[in-house]
Design a protein around this motif. Structure first.
Motif, PDB file in Angstrom:
ATOM      1  N   THR A 187       0.871  -1.178   0.096  1.00 52.59           N
ATOM      2  CA  THR A 187      -0.036  -0.111  -0.005  1.00 52.59           C
ATOM      3  C   THR A 187       0.811   1.300  -0.016  1.00 52.59           C
ATOM      4  OG1 THR A 187      -1.440  -1.427   1.402  1.00 52.59           O
ATOM      5  CG2 THR A 187      -1.740   0.979   1.118  1.00 52.59           C
ATOM      6  N   PHE A 188       0.925   2.201  -1.044  1.00 51.90           N
ATOM      7  CA  PHE A 188       1.391   3.197  -1.307  1.00 51.90           C
ATOM      8  C   PHE A 188       0.964   4.278  -0.992  1.00 51.90           C
ATOM      9  CE2 PHE A 188       3.714  -0.081  -3.804  1.00 51.90           C
ATOM     10  CZ  PHE A 188       5.029   0.091  -2.947  1.00 51.90           C
ATOM     11  N   MET A 189       1.710   5.603  -0.743  1.00 49.83           N
ATOM     12  CA  MET A 189       1.268   6.923  -0.857  1.00 49.83           C
ATOM     13  C   MET A 189       0.872   7.220  -2.492  1.00 49.83           C
ATOM     14  SD  MET A 189       0.488   8.191   1.994  1.00 49.83           S
ATOM     15  CE  MET A 189       0.525  10.092   1.722  1.00 49.83           C
ATOM     16  N   LEU A 233      -2.962   0.408  -4.139  1.00 49.17           N
ATOM     17  CA  LEU A 233      -2.593  -0.898  -3.621  1.00 49.17           C
ATOM     18  C   LEU A 233      -1.790  -1.273  -5.088  1.00 49.17           C
ATOM     19  CD1 LEU A 233      -2.490  -3.484  -2.291  1.00 49.17           C
ATOM     20  CD2 LEU A 233      -4.600  -4.313  -3.527  1.00 49.17           C
ATOM     21  N   VAL A 234      -0.278  -1.623  -4.920  1.00 50.31           N
ATOM     22  CA  VAL A 234       0.336  -1.910  -5.873  1.00 50.31           C
ATOM     23  C   VAL A 234       0.669  -3.482  -5.817  1.00 50.31           C
ATOM     24  CG1 VAL A 234       2.756  -1.851  -6.925  1.00 50.31           C
ATOM     25  CG2 VAL A 234       1.504   0.208  -6.017  1.00 50.31           C
ATOM     26  N   VAL A 235       0.333  -4.088  -6.916  1.00 47.95           N
ATOM     27  CA  VAL A 235       0.587  -5.596  -6.907  1.00 47.95           C
ATOM     28  C   VAL A 235       1.954  -5.925  -7.994  1.00 47.95           C
ATOM     29  CG1 VAL A 235      -0.415  -7.960  -7.610  1.00 47.95           C
ATOM     30  CG2 VAL A 235      -1.989  -5.725  -6.687  1.00 47.95           C
ATOM     31  N   PHE A 236       3.001  -6.247  -7.443  1.00 50.52           N
ATOM     32  CA  PHE A 236       4.056  -6.848  -8.189  1.00 50.52           C
ATOM     33  C   PHE A 236       3.943  -8.293  -8.313  1.00 50.52           C
ATOM     34  CE2 PHE A 236       6.246  -3.091  -6.236  1.00 50.52           C
ATOM     35  CZ  PHE A 236       6.740  -2.386  -7.409  1.00 50.52           C
ATOM     36  N   PHE A 237       3.770  -8.776  -9.622  1.00 47.11           N
ATOM     37  CA  PHE A 237       3.687 -10.265  -9.820  1.00 47.11           C
ATOM     38  C   PHE A 237       4.742 -10.826 -10.847  1.00 47.11           C
ATOM     39  CE2 PHE A 237       0.992  -8.724 -13.181  1.00 47.11           C
ATOM     40  CZ  PHE A 237       0.959  -9.957 -14.116  1.00 47.11           C
ATOM     41  N   LEU A 289      -5.632   0.717  -8.035  1.00 43.45           N
ATOM     42  CA  LEU A 289      -4.570  -0.579  -8.134  1.00 43.45           C
ATOM     43  C   LEU A 289      -3.427  -0.063  -9.373  1.00 43.45           C
ATOM     44  CD1 LEU A 289      -7.475  -3.509  -8.561  1.00 43.45           C
ATOM     45  CD2 LEU A 289      -6.300  -2.564  -6.241  1.00 43.45           C
ATOM     46  N   MET A 290      -2.431  -0.540  -9.027  1.00 47.27           N
ATOM     47  CA  MET A 290      -1.276  -0.616  -9.859  1.00 47.27           C
ATOM     48  C   MET A 290      -0.822  -2.194 -10.154  1.00 47.27           C
ATOM     49  SD  MET A 290       0.613   1.098 -12.004  1.00 47.27           S
ATOM     50  CE  MET A 290       0.851   2.772 -11.481  1.00 47.27           C
ATOM     51  N   ILE A 291      -0.901  -2.410 -11.395  1.00 50.66           N
ATOM     52  CA  ILE A 291      -0.657  -3.652 -11.523  1.00 50.66           C
ATOM     53  C   ILE A 291       0.501  -3.953 -12.279  1.00 50.66           C
ATOM     54  CG2 ILE A 291      -1.270  -6.106 -12.571  1.00 50.66           C
ATOM     55  CD1 ILE A 291      -4.080  -5.417 -12.277  1.00 50.66           C
ATOM     56  N   SER A 292       1.726  -4.495 -11.745  1.00 48.18           N
ATOM     57  CA  SER A 292       3.049  -4.306 -12.348  1.00 48.18           C
ATOM     58  C   SER A 292       3.602  -5.818 -12.541  1.00 48.18           C
ATOM     59  CB  SER A 292       3.700  -3.587 -11.285  1.00 48.18           C
ATOM     60  OG  SER A 292       5.149  -3.238 -11.751  1.00 48.18           O
ATOM     61  N   PRO A 293       3.786  -6.191 -13.756  1.00 55.34           N
ATOM     62  CA  PRO A 293       4.487  -7.380 -13.973  1.00 55.34           C
ATOM     63  C   PRO A 293       6.016  -7.179 -13.353  1.00 55.34           C
ATOM     64  CG  PRO A 293       4.400  -6.326 -15.942  1.00 55.34           C
ATOM     65  CD  PRO A 293       3.426  -5.742 -15.075  1.00 55.34           C
ATOM     66  N   PHE A 294       6.512  -8.192 -12.647  1.00 58.91           N
ATOM     67  CA  PHE A 294       7.795  -7.969 -12.198  1.00 58.91           C
ATOM     68  C   PHE A 294       8.691  -9.328 -12.029  1.00 58.91           C
ATOM     69  CE2 PHE A 294      11.083  -6.990  -8.682  1.00 58.91           C
ATOM     70  CZ  PHE A 294      11.297  -5.677  -9.042  1.00 58.91           C
ATOM     71  N   ARG A 311      -4.183   0.851 -13.148  1.00 52.72           N
ATOM     72  CA  ARG A 311      -3.265   1.283 -14.271  1.00 52.72           C
ATOM     73  C   ARG A 311      -2.314  -0.079 -14.187  1.00 52.72           C
ATOM     74  NH1 ARG A 311      -2.913   7.358 -12.479  1.00 52.72           N
ATOM     75  NH2 ARG A 311      -4.665   7.873 -13.669  1.00 52.72           N
ATOM     76  N   SER A 312      -1.499  -0.220 -15.165  1.00 52.69           N
ATOM     77  CA  SER A 312      -0.330  -0.927 -14.927  1.00 52.69           C
ATOM     78  C   SER A 312       0.904  -0.357 -15.589  1.00 52.69           C
ATOM     79  CB  SER A 312      -0.672  -2.218 -15.920  1.00 52.69           C
ATOM     80  OG  SER A 312      -1.070  -1.845 -17.158  1.00 52.69           O
TER      81      SER A 312
END
Length: 138
Positions: free
Chosen positions: A7-9, A41-45, A75-80, A112-113
């Motif tokens: 969870t980010f600012m 909420l950022v999701v690195f996956f 939501l920020m979805i981020s492939p990692f 967003r992604s």
């Protein structure tokens, strides 16, 4: 499939260059040079060998649960790819990434992604509370 949620600012990403790893990766079409989102909420996956739509559904349910807990619809979805050393083929990874994003179409989430298939710089401004970081494997 492995994910880490924070969870980010604020999260900001900027495309640096196309990735050449893993071999055969085809980057998605760039929608912009950068993405930024606040109070999200950022999701690195990372998609791993053997992952299927089942893992996408499990991650989707976990995102819904966590977003409710932290009271956000951003939501920020981020492939990692760096979360694993047992990565899936680029084709499977991209397909499951698209499926995950697609689950939010028509929802009340603002999604967003960060760009698939690119090296990116990241700027993270993290809230400092016990639930800020969560790691899961599915």
């Amino acid at each position: 499939m492995k994910i880490t949620q924070q969870t980010f600012m604020k999260l900001a990403t900027k495309v640096v260059e196309r990735s050449k790893w893993p071999k055969g990766v085809v980057p998605e079409e760039r929608k912009s040079d950068s993405e930024e989102m606040k109070e999200c909420l950022v999701v690195f996956f990372c998609v791993e060998e053997g992952d299927t739509e089942k893992q996408v559904e499990l991650i989707y349910q976990e995102i819904l649960k966590t977003a409710d807990e932290v009271k956000t619809k951003n939501l920020m979805i981020s492939p990692f790819v760096h979360l694993s050393n047992k990565i899936a083929t680029p084709e499977v990874a991209k397909q499951l990434y698209e499926q995950l994003k697609g689950k939010f179409i028509g929802s009340d989430f603002v999604v967003r992604s960060s760009h698939f298939g690119y090296h990116k710089s990241l700027l993270l401004d993290i809230k400092g509370h016990p639930g800020s970081f969560r790691y899961r494997e599915f």
